[in-house]
Design an enzyme around this catalytic site. Structure first.
Site, PDB file in Angstrom:
ATOM      1  N   LEU A 114      34.653  43.065  59.307  1.00  0.00           N
ATOM      2  CA  LEU A 114      35.169  42.989  60.680  1.00  0.00           C
ATOM      3  C   LEU A 114      34.282  43.845  61.570  1.00  0.00           C
ATOM      4  O   LEU A 114      33.883  44.943  61.188  1.00  0.00           O
ATOM      5  CB  LEU A 114      36.609  43.544  60.717  1.00  0.00           C
ATOM      6  CG  LEU A 114      37.260  43.608  62.097  1.00  0.00           C
ATOM      7  CD1 LEU A 114      37.751  42.222  62.518  1.00  0.00           C
ATOM      8  CD2 LEU A 114      38.437  44.580  62.112  1.00  0.00           C
TER       9      LEU A 114
ATOM     10  N   HIS B 137      49.937  59.295  71.912  1.00  0.00           N
ATOM     11  CA  HIS B 137      48.543  58.956  71.590  1.00  0.00           C
ATOM     12  C   HIS B 137      48.328  58.973  70.075  1.00  0.00           C
ATOM     13  O   HIS B 137      47.613  58.139  69.530  1.00  0.00           O
ATOM     14  CB  HIS B 137      47.586  59.934  72.271  1.00  0.00           C
ATOM     15  CG  HIS B 137      47.548  59.791  73.778  1.00  0.00           C
ATOM     16  ND1 HIS B 137      47.472  58.567  74.399  1.00  0.00           N
ATOM     17  CD2 HIS B 137      47.567  60.716  74.783  1.00  0.00           C
ATOM     18  CE1 HIS B 137      47.444  58.745  75.717  1.00  0.00           C
ATOM     19  NE2 HIS B 137      47.505  60.038  75.972  1.00  0.00           N
TER      20      HIS B 137
ATOM     21  N   SER C 197      42.502  46.418  84.381  1.00  0.00           N
ATOM     22  CA  SER C 197      42.121  47.835  84.486  1.00  0.00           C
ATOM     23  C   SER C 197      40.664  48.080  84.083  1.00  0.00           C
ATOM     24  O   SER C 197      40.356  48.995  83.313  1.00  0.00           O
ATOM     25  CB  SER C 197      43.064  48.708  83.649  1.00  0.00           C
ATOM     26  OG  SER C 197      44.384  48.600  84.108  1.00  0.00           O
TER      27      SER C 197
ATOM     28  N   ASP D 257      47.825  49.923  75.677  1.00  0.00           N
ATOM     29  CA  ASP D 257      48.503  50.676  76.743  1.00  0.00           C
ATOM     30  C   ASP D 257      49.964  50.964  76.369  1.00  0.00           C
ATOM     31  O   ASP D 257      50.590  50.190  75.657  1.00  0.00           O
ATOM     32  CB  ASP D 257      48.442  49.858  78.046  1.00  0.00           C
ATOM     33  CG  ASP D 257      48.732  50.711  79.266  1.00  0.00           C
ATOM     34  OD1 ASP D 257      48.712  51.960  79.170  1.00  0.00           O
ATOM     35  OD2 ASP D 257      49.002  50.124  80.336  1.00  0.00           O
TER      36      ASP D 257
ATOM     37  N   TRP E 276      39.356  59.870  82.921  1.00  0.00           N
ATOM     38  CA  TRP E 276      38.969  61.272  83.135  1.00  0.00           C
ATOM     39  C   TRP E 276      39.800  61.908  84.235  1.00  0.00           C
ATOM     40  O   TRP E 276      39.863  63.130  84.355  1.00  0.00           O
ATOM     41  CB  TRP E 276      37.487  61.372  83.514  1.00  0.00           C
ATOM     42  CG  TRP E 276      36.531  61.006  82.425  1.00  0.00           C
ATOM     43  CD1 TRP E 276      35.835  59.837  82.330  1.00  0.00           C
ATOM     44  CD2 TRP E 276      36.148  61.790  81.289  1.00  0.00           C
ATOM     45  NE1 TRP E 276      35.051  59.848  81.197  1.00  0.00           N
ATOM     46  CE2 TRP E 276      35.209  61.034  80.537  1.00  0.00           C
ATOM     47  CE3 TRP E 276      36.501  63.066  80.819  1.00  0.00           C
ATOM     48  CZ2 TRP E 276      34.631  61.509  79.361  1.00  0.00           C
ATOM     49  CZ3 TRP E 276      35.916  63.529  79.644  1.00  0.00           C
ATOM     50  CH2 TRP E 276      34.999  62.758  78.931  1.00  0.00           C
TER      51      TRP E 276
HETATM   52  C1  IPE Z   1      43.843  51.163  80.588  1.00  0.00           C
HETATM   53  O1  IPE Z   1      45.093  51.752  80.654  1.00  0.00           O
HETATM   54  C2  IPE Z   1      42.912  52.012  79.768  1.00  0.00           C
HETATM   55  C3  IPE Z   1      43.219  52.093  78.348  1.00  0.00           C
HETATM   56  C4  IPE Z   1      44.189  51.476  77.728  1.00  0.00           C
HETATM   57  C5  IPE Z   1      42.323  52.898  77.572  1.00  0.00           C
HETATM   58  P1  IPE Z   1      45.512  52.687  81.883  1.00  0.00           P
HETATM   59  O2  IPE Z   1      46.894  53.152  81.582  1.00  0.00           O
HETATM   60  O3  IPE Z   1      44.488  53.723  82.094  1.00  0.00           O
HETATM   61  O4  IPE Z   1      45.464  51.675  83.105  1.00  0.00           O
HETATM   62  P2  IPE Z   1      46.280  51.665  84.470  1.00  0.00           P
HETATM   63  O5  IPE Z   1      46.077  53.018  85.090  1.00  0.00           O
HETATM   64  O6  IPE Z   1      47.721  51.437  84.123  1.00  0.00           O
HETATM   65  O7  IPE Z   1      45.703  50.541  85.254  1.00  0.00           O
HETATM   66  C1  IPE Z   2      47.062  54.175  76.862  1.00  0.00           C
HETATM   67  O1  IPE Z   2      48.332  54.717  77.036  1.00  0.00           O
HETATM   68  C2  IPE Z   2      46.086  55.181  76.309  1.00  0.00           C
HETATM   69  C3  IPE Z   2      45.062  55.627  77.263  1.00  0.00           C
HETATM   70  C4  IPE Z   2      44.924  55.179  78.468  1.00  0.00           C
HETATM   71  C5  IPE Z   2      44.139  56.656  76.810  1.00  0.00           C
HETATM   72  P1  IPE Z   2      48.760  55.438  78.382  1.00  0.00           P
HETATM   73  O2  IPE Z   2      48.538  56.911  78.191  1.00  0.00           O
HETATM   74  O3  IPE Z   2      48.101  54.835  79.549  1.00  0.00           O
HETATM   75  O4  IPE Z   2      50.308  55.139  78.365  1.00  0.00           O
HETATM   76  P2  IPE Z   2      51.225  54.864  79.643  1.00  0.00           P
HETATM   77  O5  IPE Z   2      50.627  53.736  80.413  1.00  0.00           O
HETATM   78  O6  IPE Z   2      51.247  56.140  80.432  1.00  0.00           O
HETATM   79  O7  IPE Z   2      52.558  54.535  79.065  1.00  0.00           O
HETATM   80 MG    MG Z   3      48.663  53.296  80.764  1.00  0.00          MG
END
Ligand code: IPE
Ligand code: IPE
Ligand code: MG
Length: 250
Positions: free
Chosen positions: A141, A47, A202, A30, A79
């Site tokens: 792995l 990303h 999450s 995250d 999504w």
């Molecule tokens: C969890 O992160 C999903 C991934 C890292 C793929 P999110 O950014 O989607 O989660 P919330 O919305 O902060 O809970």
């Molecule tokens: C995690 O990073 C990647 C996905 C959920 C796909 P975020 O895009 O949620 O990054 P923040 O939480 O907005 O910083």
């Molecule tokens: Mg996030």
């Protein structure tokens, strides 16, 4: 001293001096959006940088004693992001499987996906099954990529399979449900790491993480690397897992 922490490009040998090391590690990757925002860059740049962090982390894992690594790449809830971001993430995912995963294959990483497969394009689905088949014989792995994954959906699906398989009520137990999860072969994680300072699951591995140790780090995912992984493992090594028993019994 510093040299000891520099990670070589090739996967290093396991370090026997590591204390009680976590064999199965799961990571909630995250913080990509915040990483980009801090730099005045588009989210996609975050990303992309996250993909590089995944590569560094996977390459460092075996040398730190990790046998299975499960990473949360896209949740069933992701999504709900803007059409542009979802499209960018799908494009990046395709690109990652095409250009990055073959390099992990050459390093002996077995790649498997975990999550729904009915909402991605045929092209992406083909790439996913292709790399799974290509890497099926690898043993260095086990990498599980949770994509269009949600812990609740996984448990609901497992329940549906119990019914579809005609399992009798008295035969339903943890093992029967576990056997019907998306990836029954994934061992329960010893350690779940979440980057970016958020302290929640999450919807990640709700069933499997029942007794996992949780480590939260403020590091944003694109800044994560082998050294950050080592630090999380060191925090893990200082924990005492009791599994409901009395301290000292294990
Ligand atoms: C969890 O992160 C999903 C991934 C890292 C793929 P999110 O950014 O989607 O989660 P919330 O919305 O902060 O809970
Ligand atoms: C995690 O990073 C990647 C996905 C959920 C796909 P975020 O895009 O949620 O990054 P923040 O939480 O907005 O910083
Ligand atoms: Mg996030």
């Amino acid at each position: 001293m510093l040299d000891r922490f520099r990670l070589p490009r090739r996967m290093p040998r396991s370090e026997p001096e590591l204390p009680a090391s976590a064999r199965t590690v799961a990571i909630i990757m995250d913080g990509n959006g915040r990483w980009a925002r801090k730099r005045g860059l588009p989210v996609l740049a975050g990303h992309r940088a996250g993909t590089a962090a995944l590569r560094r982390t996977v390459e460092a894992a075996p040398g730190l004693g990790i046998r299975s690594l499960c990473v949360y790449a896209f949740s069933t809830e992701n999504w709900s992001r803007s059409d542009d971001e979802v499209r960018d993430l799908m494009d990046l995912f395709r690109h990652t499987i095409r250009t990055e995963f073959p390099q992990l294959h050459r390093q002996g990483v077995r790649i498997r996906f975990q999550g729904r497969r009915d909402r991605v394009s045929d092209e992406l689905l083909g790439l996913m099954t292709g790399i799974e088949e290509q890497t099926a014989g690898n043993e260095r792995l086990d990498l599980y990529v949770a994509f269009d994954y949600g812990g609740r959906a996984e448990i609901v699906d497992a329940c549906r399979r119990l019914v579809a398989d005609g399992v009798r009520v008295e035969e339903i137990d943890s093992a029967a449900l576990q056997a019907r999860l998306a990836r029954p072969e994934l061992p329960d994680p010893d350690l779940v790491i979440r980057t970016s300072g958020e302290r929640r699951l999450s919807n990640f591995l709700l069933w499997q993480a029942a007794y996992a140790e949780l480590v939260f780090t403020p590091t944003l995912w694109p800044d994560f690397d082998g050294e950050a992984l080592r630090a999380a493992l060191q925090e893990y090594a200082g924990r005492r897992r009791r599994f409901g028993g009395r301290a000292g019994d294990r």
